[in-house]
Design a protein around this motif. Structure first.
Motif, PDB file in Angstrom:
ATOM      1  N   PHE A  84      84.619  -6.933 -66.261  1.00 29.30           N
ATOM      2  CA  PHE A  84      84.204  -6.294 -66.358  1.00 29.30           C
ATOM      3  C   PHE A  84      82.829  -6.351 -65.844  1.00 29.30           C
ATOM      4  O   PHE A  84      82.402  -6.937 -65.018  1.00 29.30           O
ATOM      5  CB  PHE A  84      83.144  -5.700 -68.444  1.00 29.30           C
ATOM      6  N   GLU A  85      81.873  -4.923 -65.525  1.00 25.66           N
ATOM      7  CA  GLU A  85      80.080  -4.891 -65.005  1.00 25.66           C
ATOM      8  C   GLU A  85      79.746  -6.074 -64.625  1.00 25.66           C
ATOM      9  O   GLU A  85      79.262  -6.326 -64.120  1.00 25.66           O
ATOM     10  CB  GLU A  85      79.629  -4.161 -65.290  1.00 25.66           C
ATOM     11  N   HIS A  86      79.925  -6.617 -66.201  1.00 28.05           N
ATOM     12  CA  HIS A  86      78.827  -8.392 -66.363  1.00 28.05           C
ATOM     13  C   HIS A  86      79.471  -8.888 -67.065  1.00 28.05           C
ATOM     14  O   HIS A  86      78.238  -9.755 -66.942  1.00 28.05           O
ATOM     15  CB  HIS A  86      77.059  -7.885 -66.150  1.00 28.05           C
ATOM     16  N   HIS A  87      80.580  -9.276 -66.944  1.00 26.20           N
ATOM     17  CA  HIS A  87      81.075 -10.503 -68.070  1.00 26.20           C
ATOM     18  C   HIS A  87      82.687  -9.589 -68.107  1.00 26.20           C
ATOM     19  O   HIS A  87      83.384  -8.952 -67.573  1.00 26.20           O
ATOM     20  CB  HIS A  87      81.003  -9.551 -69.566  1.00 26.20           C
ATOM     21  N   LEU A 114      89.072  -3.268 -61.848  1.00 25.63           N
ATOM     22  CA  LEU A 114      87.299  -2.461 -62.495  1.00 25.63           C
ATOM     23  C   LEU A 114      87.115  -1.109 -60.714  1.00 25.63           C
ATOM     24  O   LEU A 114      86.162  -0.527 -61.211  1.00 25.63           O
ATOM     25  CB  LEU A 114      86.848  -3.425 -62.016  1.00 25.63           C
ATOM     26  N   SER A 115      87.899  -1.916 -59.823  1.00 21.28           N
ATOM     27  CA  SER A 115      87.364  -1.477 -58.337  1.00 21.28           C
ATOM     28  C   SER A 115      88.528  -1.347 -58.007  1.00 21.28           C
ATOM     29  O   SER A 115      88.856  -1.371 -57.317  1.00 21.28           O
ATOM     30  CB  SER A 115      85.660  -2.637 -57.969  1.00 21.28           C
ATOM     31  N   GLN A 135      79.109   0.062 -55.841  1.00 24.66           N
ATOM     32  CA  GLN A 135      79.006   0.615 -57.275  1.00 24.66           C
ATOM     33  C   GLN A 135      79.285  -1.059 -57.866  1.00 24.66           C
ATOM     34  O   GLN A 135      78.048  -0.841 -59.191  1.00 24.66           O
ATOM     35  CB  GLN A 135      79.626   0.750 -58.267  1.00 24.66           C
ATOM     36  N   TYR A 136      79.149  -1.770 -57.338  1.00 21.69           N
ATOM     37  CA  TYR A 136      79.050  -3.541 -57.491  1.00 21.69           C
ATOM     38  C   TYR A 136      78.763  -4.305 -56.538  1.00 21.69           C
ATOM     39  O   TYR A 136      79.225  -5.033 -56.271  1.00 21.69           O
ATOM     40  CB  TYR A 136      80.211  -3.363 -58.464  1.00 21.69           C
TER      41      TYR A 136
END
Length: 395
Positions: A91-94, A260-261, A284-285
């Motif tokens: 995920f974006e942050h986990h 995710l990407s 985005q990341y």
């Protein structure tokens, strides 16, 4: 009154191979109090894969090739930890894990991430085994099959296939060893002299070399068992064998990041696209970086380049942590130089190096001297600050 330290944030590295090692040793020298490095790998030990072709043939040093991570950060959990689990979702942050691990459960949050998940190649070049015992068992199965076979055929002549064929023929000179390769020469990223020297060493060993012909693979591939088989090629050859070992195919482990990407994945080859800063090609990341064999990059896919890519990614992460902007990040400078050392038995090797300046090819007189059975595994033990001796070899 003692003031409690603020909770640390995490820099997560997915994958525990050379990209992670380069980053971890760099972090160990200049770790920031605000963050710690969390390496996540399903394997319990660092795999010294450079010796796997030899260890698939010869016995006695297998345990030295599986190196415990436990002391990588010198026992200082505030610097970093290695978690033995498989990342199942990013995920974006986990990240989510496939099992409970102490302190984290099944979820690890991160401030920054380095995606270093590497690639899949067939055994014995890489092993699916997750533990030291299972890895040793796999290598011993290859040893047993190769010992029993009389006419082994190695299919595919990248570095692993070439080294494996040489090791088999040197250790069992009476066997009829065949190396079959779809290209007309070996290792096209390197100088022609690497191809010529390699061909001549294999010829001297007595390896039968079939180049420029492609195997027609059975739907289920070739199992690791000794029995009479016929290997058919697209060129019309029929090769009689009793053991076929596959050394072809490299698949990037990019699926987690792709979910995710998708835009950071090269749709043609599934490798990960990165900016010169080692950030993935998805604005985005900006906190997600990538390094190692999984990259869509001109660097040769070797441990050396994975190592320096991991360091480059970590250095830019540290710049951001210290308040730097995107403009302050340093581009990874790739010299796009193909470096390799092929170990073709106990005293034979071919090396392409720029150690003395210009890019040159060296043969066995230089490259083949004093090669230990474990192909320098002691270096990996030194990385994790653990002696390679009887007291520690079974850790």
């Amino acid at each position: 009154m003692v003031t409690a330290s603020p909770p640390q944030k995490n820099i997560v590295i997915i994958g525990g191979s050379c990209a992670a090692m380069g980053a971890a040793l760099t972090w160990g020298e200049k770790a920031l109090e605000s963050h710690r490095l969390i390496i996540i790998d399903v394997k319990s030990h660092f795999n010294h894969v450079f010796a796997f072709p030899r260890a698939a043939v010869k016995s006695g040093f297998e345990r030295e090739l599986f190196v415990p991570y436990h002391n990588l950060f010198g026992g200082d959990d505030r610097k970093g930890k290695v978690l033995h689990a498989r990342v199942t979702k990013l995920f974006e942050h986990h990240v989510e894990l496939d099992r409970e691990v102490p302190e984290f459960g099944t979820k690890v949050e991160f401030d920054y991430l380095i995606y270093g998940a590497g690639t899949k190649i067939p055994a014995p070049g890489r092993l699916a085994a997750e533990t030291k015992a299972a890895g040793i068992d796999t290598l011993k199965k290859y040893q047993k099959a190769i010992e029993e076979a009389e006419r082994p055929v190695v299919i595919g002549a990248g570095a692993v296939g070439i080294e494996l064929a040489a090791e088999i023929k040197e250790h069992y000179p009476e066997k009829h060893v065949t190396l079959l390769h779809s290209r007309s020469g070996y290792l096209p990223r390197f100088k022609k002299s690497v191809d010529v020297m390699t061909y001549n060493i294999l010829k001297k060993h007595g390896v039968k070399q079939i180049l420029g012909d492609r195997v027609i693979l059975p739907e289920q591939g070739f199992p690791l068992e000794v029995k009479p088989i016929e290997i058919h090629t697209r060129g019309g050859r029929v090769i009689q064998s009793d053991l076929a070992i596959m050394c072809i195919g490299m698949t990037p482990n990019s699926q987690l990041l792709a979910e995710l990407s998708p835009k950071s994945i090269n749709s043609d080859n599934k490798f990960v696209k990165v900016k010169p800063t080692m950030q993935i090609q998805d604005d985005q990341y900006p906190h997600i970086f990538a390094a190692g064999d999984v990259l869509d990059h001109t660097d040769v896919k070797t441990g050396h380049f994975a190592w320096v890519q991991g360091i480059a990614a970590l250095n830019n992460i540290m710049t951001l942590i210290n308040g730097g902007s995107q403009e302050d990040l340093r581009p990874y400078v790739s010299y796009d130089v193909a470096l390799i050392r092929l170990i073709l038995g106990n005293k034979e090797a071919v090396m392409q190096t720029n150690m003395l300046g210009p890019l040159v090819t060296a043969g066995s007189w230089i490259a083949g001297r004093n090669i230990p059975d474990n192909i320098y595994a002691a270096r990996a033990w030194a990385w994790v600050r653990t002696p390679l001796d009887e007291e520690h070899a079974d850790l």
